[in-house]
Structure formats: structure tokens, C-alpha cells
Design a protein around this motif. Structure first.
Motif, short mmCIF file in Angstrom:
data_model
loop_
_atom_site.label_atom_id
_atom_site.label_comp_id
_atom_site.label_asym_id
_atom_site.label_seq_id
_atom_site.Cartn_x
_atom_site.Cartn_y
_atom_site.Cartn_z
N GLU A 85 0.51 -0.77 -0.04
CA GLU A 85 0.11 -0.39 -0.45
C GLU A 85 0.94 1.26 -0.19
N ALA A 86 1.79 1.32 0.80
CA ALA A 86 2.53 2.12 0.87
C ALA A 86 4.22 2.78 -0.64
N PHE A 87 3.83 1.42 -0.75
CA PHE A 87 4.98 1.80 -2.25
C PHE A 87 4.01 2.18 -2.86
N SER A 88 2.41 1.66 -3.21
CA SER A 88 1.52 2.46 -4.21
C SER A 88 2.37 3.51 -4.69
N GLY A 89 2.42 4.62 -4.00
CA GLY A 89 2.74 5.58 -3.88
C GLY A 89 3.83 6.35 -4.36
N VAL A 90 4.88 5.27 -4.76
CA VAL A 90 6.10 5.68 -5.46
C VAL A 90 6.01 5.53 -6.50
N THR A 91 6.73 6.53 -7.16
CA THR A 91 6.78 6.20 -9.14
C THR A 91 8.64 5.79 -8.90
N PRO A 92 8.79 4.58 -9.30
CA PRO A 92 10.05 3.71 -9.10
C PRO A 92 11.27 4.91 -10.57
N ALA A 93 12.28 4.35 -10.34
CA ALA A 93 13.08 4.84 -11.56
C ALA A 93 12.90 4.35 -13.11
#
Length: 235
Positions: free
Chosen positions: A110-118
């Protein structure tokens, strides 16, 4: 005179025909150039957590992902794999990261769903992207008492570059056979290892035949024991 003109015309025609034949032959002898399409790299090109651009110093090659040791009883114990990840995680060892942060895998996803990976092949996120990613992660994780420093520590520890054939930080497990009346009756763990995201495949080969076994993996907040083997049972 007419005969001479006829002979000259024939010679010109023959010369032109010979040139045409040579050109045709030359073209036919040049093989067509084949361009093989490069297969896309299935390994993730960036680290499991892109909130911080700093890379881990402990990531190692995938060749370290299996061990094969012959014990004092003459049996070879092979421990292979154990680094599978859920397809939804795109190569990130979420089970290990979440355990180290003391949250469930679902919470970390859930937390990582807001991350934009490189992007693939990049040198990592820009400073602006890193800050944005960190804020997105902490928005979900902070209520679980996860600090910015702890998030950095865990992220950097399990960071790796899959496109270079690396694997996240791990320690290979080793074991030995237990015999009774000359037969294998059990497997004793010598080194429990660490960093296993799934149960490895275990096979034993020796004087009395070949055996297989199943492993139990345990997850903790301690890097040294997170993803370690707690038991190996003969099938």
C-alpha cells in the motif's frame, strides 16, 4: 563496312551483358543482414525501494543463490533458490522489506503504491522524485512508528540491481545429514542463512541414495535472521 558495324555492335552488347552479369552476381553474393531483437531484461533494473538513491554495498551476484556442500557423512546437501518474489512486486523482496520494517507485506505494498520507481537503465530517481517517493512511503508507514532513518536503513540494505545479475543481500544456508543405522533420518541446520524470500529447494545425495526435503523460512526485524531457515524436514 556494314559487317564491321555489326561486329562492333555485337562487342558492345557482349560487354554490357557481361557487366550486368557481374553486377547481378555481386548482389547475390552479399548475404542479407539479420538483426536479432534483444529480449527484454526480466530482472528489475533498479532497487526494491526507490525512495533513496543511495545503493546498497552488500548486493551480490545470483551465482551465490545456491550452495552445494558435502558433509562428513559423504552426503551432498544442495540448497537452491529461495529467492522468489510475488509477481505484483516486480522483483522487490517485499516479504523481507516488510518484515524488517515490522509491518505486513500488504501494508508495505500500500505504501509503495504511491512511489514512482526510476526508469529502466536510469541512474536512479532525481532528488525531487526521491523526496516525493519518501513522502508517499512515510504517509502510510509513519503511523506504524517507522522513522525516516529506519526506512532508509532497510531500503538500502535490500537494494540491488537486477539488470546486472545481482541479488539482494543474503547469506546462504548450509546443513548436514543425521544418520541412524547407516540411513539418513534427518537434516541438521549448520548455518540458517538469511535473505530467503521463499522456501529453497533442498536435495540430498549420498551413499544410500537421493532424498528431498522441505525448508521452513522465518522472518524477523533483524537483518541477520530475516529470511532464515528454521527447520529442514525430509519428505
Amino acid at each position: 563496312m556494314k559487317a564491321k558495324k555489326t561486329i562492333v555492335t555485337l562487342l558492345i552488347l557482349l560487354a554490357v551483358s557481361a557487366g550486368a552479369i557481374q553486377l547481378t552476381t555481386a548482389n547475390e553474393t552479399v548475404p542479407p543482414q539479420v538483426h536479432k531483437q534483444k529480449k527484454p531484461d526480466k530482472n528489475p533494473s533498479s532497487s526494491p525501494v526507490s525512495a533513496n538513491p543511495k545503493s546498497a554495498a552488500h548486493a551480490g551476484p545470483r551465482s551465490e543463490a545456491s550452495t552445494s556442500v558435502t558433509d562428513q557423512n559423504g552426503y551432498t546437501i544442495s540448497i537452491t533458490g529461495g529467492f522468489d518474489t510475488d509477481s505484483v512486486d516486480h522483483g522487490r523482496p517485499v516479504v523481507l522489506i516488510a518484515a524488517a520494517l515490522d509491518v505486513s507485506a500488504e501494508v508495505f505494498r500500500e505504501a509503495f503504491s504511491g512511489v514512482t520507481p526510476a526508469g529502466a537503465g536510469s541512474d536512479g530517481p532525481t532528488s525531487e522524485q526521491a523526496q516525493s517517493n519518501k513522502a508517499a512511503l512515510l504517509k502510510v508507514l509513519a503511523p506504524y512508528d517507522i522513522t525516516n532513518d529506519r526506512l532508509d536503513e532497510v531500503s538500502n540494505y535490500y537494494r540491488y540491481n537486477g539488470s546486472k545479475g545481482e541479488l539482494w543481500t543474503h547469506t546462504a544456508a548450509t546443513a548436514t545429514t543425521v544418520l541412524a543405522n547407516g540411513k539418513v533420518t534427518g537434516i541438521k541446520i549448520i548455518n540458517a542463512g538469511a535473505g530467503y524470500s521463499s522456501a529453497p529447494t533442498i536435495s540430498i545425495t549420498g551413499p544410500t541414495g537421493t532424498y528431498s526435503a522441505t525448508a521452513t523460512v522465518s522472518y524477523t526485524t533483524d537483518f541477520k535472521t530475516n529470511g532464515s531457515l528454521t527447520a529442514i524436514k525430509l519428505k
